[in-house]
Design an enzyme around this catalytic site. Structure first.
Site, PDB file in Angstrom:
ATOM      1  N   ASP A 102      69.791  31.193 109.921  1.00 54.77           N
ATOM      2  CA  ASP A 102      69.267  31.704 111.197  1.00 54.77           C
ATOM      3  C   ASP A 102      67.737  31.787 111.187  1.00 54.77           C
ATOM      4  OD1 ASP A 102      69.347  32.613 113.759  1.00 54.77           O
ATOM      5  OD2 ASP A 102      70.057  34.628 113.274  1.00 54.77           O
ATOM      6  N   GLU A 134      65.646  29.439 111.214  1.00 54.43           N
ATOM      7  CA  GLU A 134      65.501  27.989 111.376  1.00 54.43           C
ATOM      8  C   GLU A 134      64.180  27.588 112.023  1.00 54.43           C
ATOM      9  OE1 GLU A 134      66.828  29.905 113.527  1.00 54.43           O
ATOM     10  OE2 GLU A 134      65.878  29.184 115.363  1.00 54.43           O
ATOM     11  N   LYS A 166      75.053  34.245 114.502  1.00 57.13           N
ATOM     12  CA  LYS A 166      74.641  35.474 115.172  1.00 57.13           C
ATOM     13  C   LYS A 166      75.847  36.168 115.786  1.00 57.13           C
ATOM     14  CE  LYS A 166      70.048  33.871 116.698  1.00 57.13           C
ATOM     15  NZ  LYS A 166      69.222  34.868 116.009  1.00 57.13           N
ATOM     16  N   ASP A 196      70.004  28.480 119.648  1.00 57.54           N
ATOM     17  CA  ASP A 196      70.047  29.041 118.298  1.00 57.54           C
ATOM     18  C   ASP A 196      71.274  29.932 118.129  1.00 57.54           C
ATOM     19  OD1 ASP A 196      69.579  30.017 115.790  1.00 57.54           O
ATOM     20  OD2 ASP A 196      67.876  31.291 116.361  1.00 57.54           O
ATOM     21  N   LYS A 253      57.963  25.783 118.890  1.00 55.30           N
ATOM     22  CA  LYS A 253      59.358  25.796 118.417  1.00 55.30           C
ATOM     23  C   LYS A 253      60.287  25.326 119.537  1.00 55.30           C
ATOM     24  CE  LYS A 253      62.987  29.053 116.904  1.00 55.30           C
ATOM     25  NZ  LYS A 253      63.286  30.421 116.416  1.00 55.30           N
ATOM     26  N   ASP A 288      65.333  29.644 123.089  1.00 54.14           N
ATOM     27  CA  ASP A 288      64.641  29.595 121.800  1.00 54.14           C
ATOM     28  C   ASP A 288      63.717  28.368 121.688  1.00 54.14           C
ATOM     29  OD1 ASP A 288      64.179  30.992 119.437  1.00 54.14           O
ATOM     30  OD2 ASP A 288      65.756  29.958 118.314  1.00 54.14           O
ATOM     31  N   ARG A 315      61.121  28.574 111.490  1.00 53.96           N
ATOM     32  CA  ARG A 315      60.054  28.307 110.511  1.00 53.96           C
ATOM     33  C   ARG A 315      60.296  26.993 109.783  1.00 53.96           C
ATOM     34  NH1 ARG A 315      61.348  33.897 107.674  1.00 53.96           N
ATOM     35  NH2 ARG A 315      62.042  34.266 109.796  1.00 53.96           N
TER      36      ARG A 315
HETATM   37  N1  BES Z   1      65.273  32.755 117.468  1.00 55.11           N
HETATM   38  C1  BES Z   1      65.394  33.833 116.562  1.00 55.11           C
HETATM   39  C2  BES Z   1      64.424  34.980 116.854  1.00 55.11           C
HETATM   40  C3  BES Z   1      64.608  35.694 118.147  1.00 55.11           C
HETATM   41  C4  BES Z   1      65.270  36.911 118.170  1.00 55.11           C
HETATM   42  C5  BES Z   1      64.094  35.202 119.329  1.00 55.11           C
HETATM   43  C6  BES Z   1      65.412  37.588 119.355  1.00 55.11           C
HETATM   44  C7  BES Z   1      64.256  35.883 120.526  1.00 55.11           C
HETATM   45  C8  BES Z   1      64.915  37.071 120.537  1.00 55.11           C
HETATM   46  C9  BES Z   1      65.127  33.352 115.137  1.00 55.11           C
HETATM   47  O1  BES Z   1      65.485  32.049 114.875  1.00 55.11           O
HETATM   48  C10 BES Z   1      65.929  34.210 114.222  1.00 55.11           C
HETATM   49  O2  BES Z   1      67.116  34.147 114.300  1.00 55.11           O
HETATM   50  N2  BES Z   1      65.251  34.978 113.382  1.00 55.11           N
HETATM   51  C11 BES Z   1      65.908  35.832 112.468  1.00 55.11           C
HETATM   52  C12 BES Z   1      65.276  35.646 111.129  1.00 55.11           C
HETATM   53  C13 BES Z   1      65.996  36.341 110.014  1.00 55.11           C
HETATM   54  C14 BES Z   1      67.313  35.656 109.748  1.00 55.11           C
HETATM   55  C15 BES Z   1      65.139  36.310 108.786  1.00 55.11           C
HETATM   56  C16 BES Z   1      65.729  37.258 112.945  1.00 55.11           C
HETATM   57  O3  BES Z   1      64.643  37.589 113.409  1.00 55.11           O
HETATM   58  O4  BES Z   1      66.691  38.013 112.896  1.00 55.11           O
HETATM   59 ZN    ZN Z   2      65.539  30.814 116.487  1.00 51.73          ZN
HETATM   60 MN    MN Z   3      67.517  31.864 114.307  1.00 49.97          MN
END
Ligand code: BES
Ligand code: ZN
Ligand code: MN
Length: 500
Positions: A349, A351, A279, A272, A267, A290, A353
């Site tokens: 968010d 993104e 966020k 992000d 990734k 990220d 996947r």
């Molecule tokens: N990059 C984040 C995940 C992340 C969170 C990485 C904390 C490092 C530290 C990812 O893109 C994300 O935002 N995931 C969301 C998914 C949700 C919206 C289904 C999450 O985990 O909150």
């Molecule tokens: Zn992310």
């Molecule tokens: Mn995200």
């Protein structure tokens, strides 16, 4: 930093500091530590008797030698209980010891191969672990500090070995450890770099430079080629940013006779923000990291090249920012990925996947097998496993088992997570083939099941490093900031594949 094996006696080595060790509860040090104790007139034994040196894991006791031996200082590192000793402790205590000495202005260090004596560890493996511990533990990111005179760099770490016959195998271990650790530090440098420097095109430039330096093939796709390939999911995420996306492809051909190609995918979200599903501002800066998965697979490629691994491996890094804006992807939008499956974007968010969907489709279309992806994918894996273990998901149990073994050899904690079909219910969509989030519960699992839709029946494994990619404290060979986690586990895994 100069890192090498020198055939000499510990009592004769001429350095600023010499690292020896002691098991917990050891009253009469033997081996190299015993030899130093004798040369110091029982100085180490005296400290043990006085209760100032116990050998507890992590304990560091510094002794000034006042001219009794050429080494100006001796640092006794505690190894903990002998029955709990393992190779990772060699890495950890070496990292801690080297940083401790650096903070005291030491420039040249000698060390013995911890654990190779009574610890029962193979000398070559110990030399590798010592090298890894030193190179990873001394890592520091200060590219953006204009005033950084507070720390002097370590100029030399030498591994001392009295028996010249043992030197060649120690040198082999040392070279391997160095390759591993320098790959980790390469990943750390990329991950720590702020997003205004580490843009998608800069990531591609780093890949191109690294590829030419280490003799890897490298190709970078631009938006037009992504469009021609139908990478609608990657382009959907990228559309909110002024930075163009890049799709980086790097290949290491170490097994010319075979047409087998292993795929890696990482990734590469260089920042992000969450996009329109933005966020909270607190801690958002962390999202410069990220792209850790992308950096990880690039680092693995570097190590494979240095170690001349006899496998064919291609790394794929979809790289883009995830930003809100007038052109950004919106909740409710539907995207078509490269394998023609459609996705309802419930949350912009989620993104990672989306961009990996196109990378995995690409890997499958090119016939790569197995395929392994690494991503800071979900906050949910952090809730489940904290900052200790990386979550792993697989559709192929032999591959998962091999990965757990490779991770264990690297001293990395990896835990396999379930992928029961029942969870798929959560990512069903009314308007498209699936949706990109499955709600709060089991979020890391539904994310993995989403990815699985794009790799189908190709043997595949996914590492969710969202909890482990960064550290907020120094410990052993881990320093604050990017950890470079899974780089060494994956290199071990790929090296084990070439033994077949
Ligand atoms: N990059 C984040 C995940 C992340 C969170 C990485 C904390 C490092 C530290 C990812 O893109 C994300 O935002 N995931 C969301 C998914 C949700 C919206 C289904 C999450 O985990 O909150
Ligand atoms: Zn992310
Ligand atoms: Mn995200």
């Amino acid at each position: 930093m100069d890192l090498r094996v020198v055939a000499e006696d510990v009592t004769a080595t001429d350095v600023d500091a010499l690292i020896v060790n002691l098991f917990e509860g050891g009253l009469d040090p033997g081996g190299a530590t015993g030899a130093i104790d004798n040369a110091l007139g029982g100085g180490i034994k005296g400290l043990i008797e006085a209760g100032e040196l116990k050998g507890k894991l992590g304990e560091l006791v510094l002794i000034h030698t006042l001219g009794r031996i050429p080494a100006r200082r001796v640092l006794v590192a505690g190894l903990g209980k002998q029955e709990h000793f393992n190779l990772d402790k060699t890495r950890r205590i070496t990292g801690d010891a080297c940083r401790f000495l650096r903070s005291r202005g030491v420039k040249t260090i000698a060390t013995i191969t911890h654990g190779a004596g009574t610890g029962g560890i193979a000398p070559e493996a110990s030399a590798q672990a010592v090298s890894e511990g030193a190179v990873m533990g001394l890592y520091i990111f200060r590219r953006h500090k204009t005033r950084n005179n507070d720390l002097t760099d370590i100029e030399e770490v030498r591994i001392v070995e009295r028996d010249p016959a043992r030197v060649p195998s120690l040198e082999a271990g040392c070279a391997r450890g160095r390759a591993m650790a320098e790959a980790v530090n390469f990943a750390r440098d990329m991950i720590n770099e702020p997003s205004n420097f580490m843009t998608p095109s800069h990531m591609a430039a780093v890949a191109a430079v690294m590829a030419s330096e280490y003799d890897l093939e490298c190709r970078v796709l631009e938006p037009k080629e992504m469009k021609d390939l139908g990478m609608g999911a990657l382009l959907g995420v990228a559309q909110g940013s002024h930075q163009e996306p890049r799709f980086i492809i790097m290949t290491h051909r170490g097994d010319e006779g075979s047409d087998k190609m292993i795929g890696l995918a990482g990734k590469g979200i260089t920042f992000d923000s969450g996009g329109i599903s933005i966020k909270p501002s607190e801690g958002m800066g962390e999202m410069k990291g990220d792209m850790a998965g992308g950096a990880t697979v690039m680092a693995v490629m570097r190590a494979l090249a240095v170690l001349k691994a006899e496998v064919n491996v291609t790394a794929l890094i979809p790289a883009t920012e995830n930003l809100p804006g007038g052109g950004a992807l919106k909740p409710g939008d539907v995207l078509r990925a490269m394998n023609d499956k459609t996705v309802e974007v419930v949350n912009t968010d989620a993104e990672g996947r989306l961009i990996l969907a196109d990378a995995l489709s690409y890997a499958r279309k090119e016939g790569m097998s197995p395929v392994i992806d690494v991503a800071t994918l979900t906050g949910s894996i952090r809730v489940a496993l904290g900052s200790v273990a990386t979550g792993m998901f697989a559709n192929d149990q032999p591959l998962a088992a091999a990965a757990l073994k490779a991770a264990d050899e690297a001293g990395e904690c990896v835990w396999q997570m379930p992928m029961f079909d029942e969870y798929k219910e959560q990512i069903k969509s009314d308007v498209a083939d699936m949706k990109n989030t499955g709600g709060r519960y089991g979020g890391a699992i539904t994310a993995a099941l989403f990815l699985a839709e794009f790799i189908e029946d190709t043997p595949w494994m996914h590492f969710d490093i969202a909890g482990t990619a960064e550290s907020d404290k120094e410990k052993g060979y881990v320093v604050k900031g990017a950890t470079g986690v899974t780089v060494r586990a994956l290199v071990n895994l790929l090296l084990s594949m070439n033994r077949k």
